[in-house]
Design a protein around this motif. Structure first.
Motif, PDB file in Angstrom:
ATOM      1  N   LEU A 101       1.389  -1.204  -0.439  1.00 31.04           N
ATOM      2  CA  LEU A 101      -0.245   0.155   0.310  1.00 31.04           C
ATOM      3  C   LEU A 101       0.988   1.256   0.076  1.00 31.04           C
ATOM      4  O   LEU A 101       2.003   1.025   0.360  1.00 31.04           O
ATOM      5  N   VAL A 102       0.268   2.281   0.127  1.00 33.50           N
ATOM      6  CA  VAL A 102       0.554   3.831  -0.457  1.00 33.50           C
ATOM      7  C   VAL A 102      -0.049   4.540   0.844  1.00 33.50           C
ATOM      8  O   VAL A 102      -1.517   4.348   0.370  1.00 33.50           O
ATOM      9  N   ARG A 103       0.418   5.183   1.355  1.00 35.76           N
ATOM     10  CA  ARG A 103      -0.129   5.517   2.240  1.00 35.76           C
ATOM     11  C   ARG A 103       0.446   7.266   2.509  1.00 35.76           C
ATOM     12  O   ARG A 103       2.001   7.608   1.893  1.00 35.76           O
ATOM     13  N   SER A 104      -0.668   8.031   2.719  1.00 38.15           N
ATOM     14  CA  SER A 104      -0.083   9.243   3.702  1.00 38.15           C
ATOM     15  C   SER A 104       0.109  10.002   5.461  1.00 38.15           C
ATOM     16  O   SER A 104      -0.688   9.193   5.648  1.00 38.15           O
ATOM     17  N   ARG A 105       1.445   9.861   5.887  1.00 45.66           N
ATOM     18  CA  ARG A 105       0.949  10.258   6.907  1.00 45.66           C
ATOM     19  C   ARG A 105       2.447  10.797   7.891  1.00 45.66           C
ATOM     20  O   ARG A 105       3.441  10.768   7.158  1.00 45.66           O
ATOM     21  N   ASP A 106       1.460  11.807   8.392  1.00 48.71           N
ATOM     22  CA  ASP A 106       2.700  12.830   8.943  1.00 48.71           C
ATOM     23  C   ASP A 106       2.811  13.440   7.853  1.00 48.71           C
ATOM     24  O   ASP A 106       4.239  14.596   8.076  1.00 48.71           O
ATOM     25  N   GLY A 107       2.268  14.201   6.773  1.00 49.99           N
ATOM     26  CA  GLY A 107       2.746  14.950   5.417  1.00 49.99           C
ATOM     27  C   GLY A 107       3.646  14.000   4.418  1.00 49.99           C
ATOM     28  O   GLY A 107       4.484  15.006   3.636  1.00 49.99           O
ATOM     29  N   ARG A 108       4.060  12.847   5.193  1.00 51.39           N
ATOM     30  CA  ARG A 108       5.015  11.640   3.483  1.00 51.39           C
ATOM     31  C   ARG A 108       4.206  10.734   3.543  1.00 51.39           C
ATOM     32  O   ARG A 108       3.000  10.457   3.620  1.00 51.39           O
ATOM     33  N   THR A 109       4.781  10.345   2.275  1.00 52.67           N
ATOM     34  CA  THR A 109       3.961   9.708   1.605  1.00 52.67           C
ATOM     35  C   THR A 109       4.249   8.272   1.612  1.00 52.67           C
ATOM     36  O   THR A 109       6.232   8.809   0.936  1.00 52.67           O
ATOM     37  N   GLU A 110       4.125   7.158   2.010  1.00 52.97           N
ATOM     38  CA  GLU A 110       5.098   5.756   2.308  1.00 52.97           C
ATOM     39  C   GLU A 110       4.959   4.750   2.110  1.00 52.97           C
ATOM     40  O   GLU A 110       3.151   4.714   1.056  1.00 52.97           O
ATOM     41  N   LEU A 111       5.804   4.266   1.529  1.00 55.59           N
ATOM     42  CA  LEU A 111       5.419   2.866  -0.139  1.00 55.59           C
ATOM     43  C   LEU A 111       5.315   2.072   1.588  1.00 55.59           C
ATOM     44  O   LEU A 111       6.121   1.947   2.436  1.00 55.59           O
ATOM     45  N   MET A 112       4.473   1.109   1.619  1.00 56.18           N
ATOM     46  CA  MET A 112       4.097  -0.291   2.842  1.00 56.18           C
ATOM     47  C   MET A 112       3.691  -1.430   2.226  1.00 56.18           C
ATOM     48  O   MET A 112       3.912  -1.705   1.204  1.00 56.18           O
ATOM     49  N   LEU A 113       5.003  -2.422   3.351  1.00 58.68           N
ATOM     50  CA  LEU A 113       4.465  -3.728   2.847  1.00 58.68           C
ATOM     51  C   LEU A 113       4.057  -4.430   4.308  1.00 58.68           C
ATOM     52  O   LEU A 113       4.371  -3.945   4.998  1.00 58.68           O
ATOM     53  N   TYR A 114       2.770  -4.857   4.090  1.00 60.02           N
ATOM     54  CA  TYR A 114       1.791  -5.586   4.914  1.00 60.02           C
ATOM     55  C   TYR A 114       1.710  -7.298   5.161  1.00 60.02           C
ATOM     56  O   TYR A 114       1.468  -8.044   3.556  1.00 60.02           O
ATOM     57  N   ARG A 115       2.125  -7.739   5.977  1.00 53.06           N
ATOM     58  CA  ARG A 115       1.990  -9.751   5.750  1.00 53.06           C
ATOM     59  C   ARG A 115       1.133 -10.098   7.094  1.00 53.06           C
ATOM     60  O   ARG A 115       1.572  -9.892   7.546  1.00 53.06           O
ATOM     61  N   ARG A 116       0.228 -10.736   5.718  1.00 47.32           N
ATOM     62  CA  ARG A 116      -0.680 -11.017   7.290  1.00 47.32           C
ATOM     63  C   ARG A 116      -0.391 -12.527   8.241  1.00 47.32           C
ATOM     64  O   ARG A 116      -0.539 -12.373   9.477  1.00 47.32           O
ATOM     65  N   GLY A 117       0.711 -13.191   7.955  1.00 43.95           N
ATOM     66  CA  GLY A 117       0.393 -14.472   8.488  1.00 43.95           C
ATOM     67  C   GLY A 117       1.575 -13.786   9.892  1.00 43.95           C
ATOM     68  O   GLY A 117       1.361 -14.579  10.575  1.00 43.95           O
ATOM     69  N   VAL A 118       1.958 -12.706   9.713  1.00 44.98           N
ATOM     70  CA  VAL A 118       2.869 -12.590  10.706  1.00 44.98           C
ATOM     71  C   VAL A 118       2.299 -11.376  11.449  1.00 44.98           C
ATOM     72  O   VAL A 118       2.868 -10.721  12.623  1.00 44.98           O
ATOM     73  N   GLY A 119       1.409 -10.239  10.946  1.00 47.99           N
ATOM     74  CA  GLY A 119       0.562  -9.222  10.649  1.00 47.99           C
ATOM     75  C   GLY A 119       1.576  -8.147  10.935  1.00 47.99           C
ATOM     76  O   GLY A 119       1.761  -6.823  12.039  1.00 47.99           O
ATOM     77  N   LEU A 120       2.119  -8.105  10.364  1.00 44.82           N
ATOM     78  CA  LEU A 120       3.666  -7.079  10.741  1.00 44.82           C
ATOM     79  C   LEU A 120       3.153  -5.429   9.185  1.00 44.82           C
ATOM     80  O   LEU A 120       3.594  -6.709   8.115  1.00 44.82           O
ATOM     81  N   LEU A 121       3.489  -4.925  10.033  1.00 44.58           N
ATOM     82  CA  LEU A 121       3.927  -3.231   8.388  1.00 44.58           C
ATOM     83  C   LEU A 121       4.943  -3.279   8.585  1.00 44.58           C
ATOM     84  O   LEU A 121       5.836  -2.719   9.462  1.00 44.58           O
ATOM     85  N   GLN A 122       5.675  -3.555   6.731  1.00 45.60           N
ATOM     86  CA  GLN A 122       7.101  -2.599   6.921  1.00 45.60           C
ATOM     87  C   GLN A 122       6.954  -1.506   5.948  1.00 45.60           C
ATOM     88  O   GLN A 122       6.511  -2.099   4.635  1.00 45.60           O
ATOM     89  N   ARG A 123       8.262  -0.566   6.466  1.00 49.25           N
ATOM     90  CA  ARG A 123       7.775   0.456   5.229  1.00 49.25           C
ATOM     91  C   ARG A 123       9.403  -0.070   3.478  1.00 49.25           C
ATOM     92  O   ARG A 123      10.426  -0.362   4.629  1.00 49.25           O
ATOM     93  N   LEU A 124       8.943   0.271   2.911  1.00 49.52           N
ATOM     94  CA  LEU A 124       9.591   0.058   2.083  1.00 49.52           C
ATOM     95  C   LEU A 124      10.477   0.892   1.634  1.00 49.52           C
ATOM     96  O   LEU A 124       9.732   2.393   1.031  1.00 49.52           O
ATOM     97  N   PRO A 125      11.942   1.420   1.513  1.00 52.04           N
ATOM     98  CA  PRO A 125      12.324   2.956   0.798  1.00 52.04           C
ATOM     99  C   PRO A 125      12.357   2.522  -0.551  1.00 52.04           C
ATOM    100  O   PRO A 125      12.322   1.831  -1.501  1.00 52.04           O
ATOM    101  N   VAL A 126      11.720   3.711  -0.751  1.00 52.51           N
ATOM    102  CA  VAL A 126      12.039   4.609  -2.383  1.00 52.51           C
ATOM    103  C   VAL A 126      13.596   5.002  -3.181  1.00 52.51           C
ATOM    104  O   VAL A 126      14.011   5.689  -2.507  1.00 52.51           O
TER     105      VAL A 126
END
Lengths: 162, 162
Positions: A101-126
């Motif tokens: 997903l791409v999300r907006s947070r604190d004025g920044r736009t972030e690229l994220m990956l969520y792995r459902r099996g472990v319930g983990l949200l990670q930021r991916l660097p661009v």
């Protein structure tokens, strides 16, 4: 045996009206109605095999949601939706286990990956730096295509994920 | 929240002057559809990520602007929103047998965004309904053969595989 043509024609017409829309297309009214009832608004669909990810709005707040199309029910996604983050785009792997997903947070736009099996949200660097906009995962969830704005132009990055 | 790095590369064509938007990967990660600006008209292009180069699409010329491309598992099917006259339509191009399937939504609404299931048997369509975004789910199993992981079924063995 006598063929009763008017009855046969009426039966065929009825079957066509009940069964199929134009061109063999058939609306899945049960799931579509459930999707409409469960949110005020819904956008950005992404299909897996038997999974539908989307951005659903309720009471003015947008959330990433994953629906199991076998029963029409959303599955829990602990940690993916945060109160101070606004989802922009979403994409799900074929088995529903990875969501980019791409999300907006604190004025920044972030690229994220969520792995459902472990319930983990990670930021991916661009890299090089840019502003992500749209995402597309392949079926395995190991290859990610991202539309990125850099210096006023749109590029597409391909990111191989571990 | 932990960081996560992947290996990034630019999609084919990104290093040229051409800008690319709305990326869509095939389920097997072998193909990438993007929207490029072609003489001022947003046009879908299909790229072969393994062999390199562009893959031909037969049914989309003259029906721009294109938007929201989506691919099935092996890239046999490309679904995209096209313009025909003053209407926005979904068109699914079957690259294996060369057929095109233009679809008007049974709801009568206009498509805004698409996602084709990896096996090509379902299509999720974002539409606008009385000022709200909604997602409609359509069953394509009466229209398309499945395009599953592990190979292609040939409708006509004499035709080349995509």
């Amino acid at each position: 045996m006598t063929i009763q043509w008017p009855r046969l024609a009426a039966l065929l017409l009825g079957l066509c009206l009940i069964g199929c829309g134009p061109s063999g297309l058939r609306p899945e009214r049960g799931i579509s109605s459930a999707l409409q009832r469960s949110s005020d608004s819904r956008r950005w669909p992404s299909m897996g095999n038997r999974w539908l990810a989307s951005i659903a709005s309720r009471n003015g707040r947008e959330r990433v949601e994953l629906v199991d199309l076998r029963n029409g029910q959303p599955v829990p996604l602990p940690g993916i939706n945060q109160a101070d983050a606004q989802p922009i785009s979403v994409s799900v792997s074929a088995d529903g286990n990875r969501i980019a997903l791409v999300r907006s947070r604190d004025g920044r736009t972030e690229l994220m990956l969520y792995r459902r099996g472990v319930g983990l949200l990670q930021r991916l660097p661009v890299e090089p730096a840019g502003v992500p906009r749209e995402v597309s995962l392949d079926g395995s969830g190991r290859l990610l295509a991202v539309q990125v704005s850099r210096q006023g132009r749109w590029d597409v990055d391909l990111i191989r994920l571990p | 929240m932990a960081g996560c790095s992947g290996r990034t590369q630019r999609a084919p064509g990104s290093l040229l002057a051409e800008q690319q938007q709305e990326p869509a990967l095939s389920g097997d990660g072998s193909k990438l559809a993007v929207i490029v600006d072609q003489r001022g008209r947003p046009t879908v292009q299909l790229k072969d990520l393994r062999g390199g180069g562009r893959l031909q699409l037969r049914h989309l010329n003259g029906q721009q602007p294109h938007s929201s491309p989506s691919l099935s598992w092996n890239g046999r099917y490309l679904a995209v929103i096209i313009q025909r006259g003053n209407r926005r339509l979904v068109l699914i191009e079957d690259r294996l047998n060369g057929r095109a399937h233009p679809l008007r939504l049974p709801s009568g609404r206009y498509p805004v965004r698409l996602s084709l299931a990896p096996d090509g048997r379902q299509l999720a369509v974002q539409t606008a309904d009385r000022g709200r975004w909604q997602v409609e789910l359509l069953d394509l199993s009466g229209l398309l053969e499945p395009d599953r992981r592990g190979g292609l079924r040939r409708s006509n063995p004499a035709e080349p595989q995509p």
